[in-house]
Design a protein around this motif. Structure first.
Motif, PDB file in Angstrom:
ATOM      1  N   GLU A  77       0.829  -1.215   0.000  1.00 27.48           N
ATOM      2  CA  GLU A  77       0.000   0.000   0.000  1.00 27.48           C
ATOM      3  C   GLU A  77       0.863   1.266   0.000  1.00 27.48           C
ATOM      4  OE1 GLU A  77      -2.917  -0.320  -0.804  1.00 27.48           O
ATOM      5  OE2 GLU A  77      -3.559  -2.287  -0.136  1.00 27.48           O
ATOM      6  N   VAL A  78       1.990   1.222   0.695  1.00 29.51           N
ATOM      7  CA  VAL A  78       2.938   2.344   0.616  1.00 29.51           C
ATOM      8  C   VAL A  78       3.352   2.568  -0.841  1.00 29.51           C
ATOM      9  CG1 VAL A  78       5.337   2.991   1.108  1.00 29.51           C
ATOM     10  CG2 VAL A  78       3.825   2.276   2.973  1.00 29.51           C
ATOM     11  N   ALA A  79       3.637   1.483  -1.540  1.00 27.57           N
ATOM     12  CA  ALA A  79       4.030   1.588  -2.946  1.00 27.57           C
ATOM     13  C   ALA A  79       2.912   2.212  -3.782  1.00 27.57           C
ATOM     14  CB  ALA A  79       4.385   0.202  -3.494  1.00 27.57           C
ATOM     15  N   ASP A  80       1.675   1.797  -3.521  1.00 30.06           N
ATOM     16  CA  ASP A  80       0.546   2.348  -4.293  1.00 30.06           C
ATOM     17  C   ASP A  80       0.360   3.838  -4.024  1.00 30.06           C
ATOM     18  OD1 ASP A  80      -0.129   0.009  -5.623  1.00 30.06           O
ATOM     19  OD2 ASP A  80      -1.540  -0.641  -4.085  1.00 30.06           O
ATOM     20  N   VAL A  81       0.464   4.227  -2.749  1.00 31.30           N
ATOM     21  CA  VAL A  81       0.323   5.648  -2.422  1.00 31.30           C
ATOM     22  C   VAL A  81       1.403   6.457  -3.133  1.00 31.30           C
ATOM     23  CG1 VAL A  81       0.515   7.351  -0.564  1.00 31.30           C
ATOM     24  CG2 VAL A  81      -0.819   5.257  -0.206  1.00 31.30           C
ATOM     25  N   LEU A  82       2.642   5.995  -3.040  1.00 26.80           N
ATOM     26  CA  LEU A  82       3.736   6.730  -3.679  1.00 26.80           C
ATOM     27  C   LEU A  82       3.567   6.746  -5.200  1.00 26.80           C
ATOM     28  CD1 LEU A  82       6.357   8.300  -3.420  1.00 26.80           C
ATOM     29  CD2 LEU A  82       7.605   6.125  -3.359  1.00 26.80           C
ATOM     30  N   ALA A  83       3.121   5.628  -5.772  1.00 26.53           N
ATOM     31  CA  ALA A  83       2.937   5.570  -7.225  1.00 26.53           C
ATOM     32  C   ALA A  83       1.932   6.621  -7.695  1.00 26.53           C
ATOM     33  CB  ALA A  83       2.468   4.170  -7.644  1.00 26.53           C
ATOM     34  N   TYR A  84       0.775   6.692  -7.007  1.00 26.80           N
ATOM     35  CA  TYR A  84      -0.229   7.663  -7.458  1.00 26.80           C
ATOM     36  C   TYR A  84       0.193   9.088  -7.131  1.00 26.80           C
ATOM     37  CZ  TYR A  84      -3.315   3.919  -8.889  1.00 26.80           C
ATOM     38  OH  TYR A  84      -3.852   2.837  -9.540  1.00 26.80           O
ATOM     39  N   LEU A  85       0.903   9.284  -6.041  1.00 24.67           N
ATOM     40  CA  LEU A  85       1.401  10.632  -5.745  1.00 24.67           C
ATOM     41  C   LEU A  85       2.360  11.090  -6.852  1.00 24.67           C
ATOM     42  CD1 LEU A  85       1.587  13.044  -3.766  1.00 24.67           C
ATOM     43  CD2 LEU A  85       3.517  11.865  -2.684  1.00 24.67           C
TER      44      LEU A  85
END
Lengths: 122, 122, 122, 122
Positions: A77-85
């Motif tokens: 989920e950290v990866a997903d947040v950073l990806a969309y940011l």
């Protein structure tokens, strides 16, 4: 996915943005990646990260990385947040590192040392 | 706030994490920065970014950086999202760049080129 | 706003939906109230409710209604969440009470008495 | 689940709150249902509703109830949002219908007919 970083090294923000851009382009997903959609997706992913913690006590929350399945979910989920940011920032040509550096400068002035708790800071 | 980066250069993720840590320590805010609270704060800030776009048409959303007040608000919320993401990662010793690099590798396998739209990807 | 309920009585869901519809129509806000925008606004308001609690200890959170300013803010955000939920449901012709009644029936089967904690329920 | 409403009738808010309370009590879930946890869960469920719409065009979003699987998912997430909103209100003794009625009165004064768009209303 091929890039030119050394094997085993962690890429920097610019390299990750490059890879995200290539990933989306190869799948023709750019049409979905409008600023509004990316802001929605970012908030959805941040909530998925929160979901992991919603029923945990503070003690359970602090120990979350000791359980491999949950640790993997946190990293995912950290990866997903950073990806969309990062994709949001590319869509609007915002530099997230410069934005944060400037914000820290402003917060130094807004919240003097020895002042209030963060309860009403936003 | 004093750090040792060159004036005018943008700090990297590690430097920003260092500054966030010093900022919180100087104000004794570490007590608030539990993983669960930081996950909540991250999701709240991501929603504040979405709030800017919630009533905009796609055209208005794409032009949001042309209006200085809104552009500033976007940069401010991007900074808040990144700040809480980095603080969350420090609290749980997660490397956000390595997590994203690993996720992109997994997504290469999950979503082959020429495959489905992202409608059900998460 | 004039409706036909008795003074001092609390309106029911149908009466509130009627008032929300009239309020939006009088201001020509219907154009903004697409299902997607309303879902975004609902999630933004739910985050504003969470924001009140994000740095509070469990004890402080439980006492939140004893402080008038915070109590008012809680009631205000509850109202916003319910307003956008009801408007979302009007936009898509969903009956929220029937949906919840049906969900409770399903959850009776999914989560037998004496079973697991809600950690992974969603 | 047995209650005393007529078969086929939709229960009102008070009856649903009663059923939610009994459901949680039977499973000993009351310990998880603190105001802070419920506010987090409410925001997580609102994001799950938004997730359905995040990549959809306005046209696709407006047609979402015509596809049975998606329609079911929408109703399911609406139910979850309402469930956590009602449980949050029970935990803090807030009357959501009265809160919304009062908010509509305030908004009548804040947003006169013929005034501004909702862009900065919250």
């Amino acid at each position: 996915m091929s890039d030119h970083s050394e094997p085993g090294t962690v890429p920097d923000i610019a390299a990750l943005q490059q890879r995200l851009r290539a990933f989306a382009a190869a799948r023709d997903w750019g049409q979905y990646h409008t600023p509004k959609n990316l802001a929605a997706a970012l908030s959805v992913e941040a909530s998925e990260l929160l979901e992991i913690f919603q029923w945990l006590t503070p003690e359970q929350a602090a120990a979350v990385m000791r359980e491999p399945a949950r640790a993997h979910r946190v990293e995912d989920e950290v990866a997903d947040v950073l990806a969309y940011l990062l994709q949001f920032c590319m869509a609007l040509d915002v530099d997230p590192l410069a934005a944060l550096a400037a914000k820290i400068e402003r917060n130094e002035l807004r919240f003097p040392v020895g002042g209030t708790p963060p309860l009403d800071a936003s």
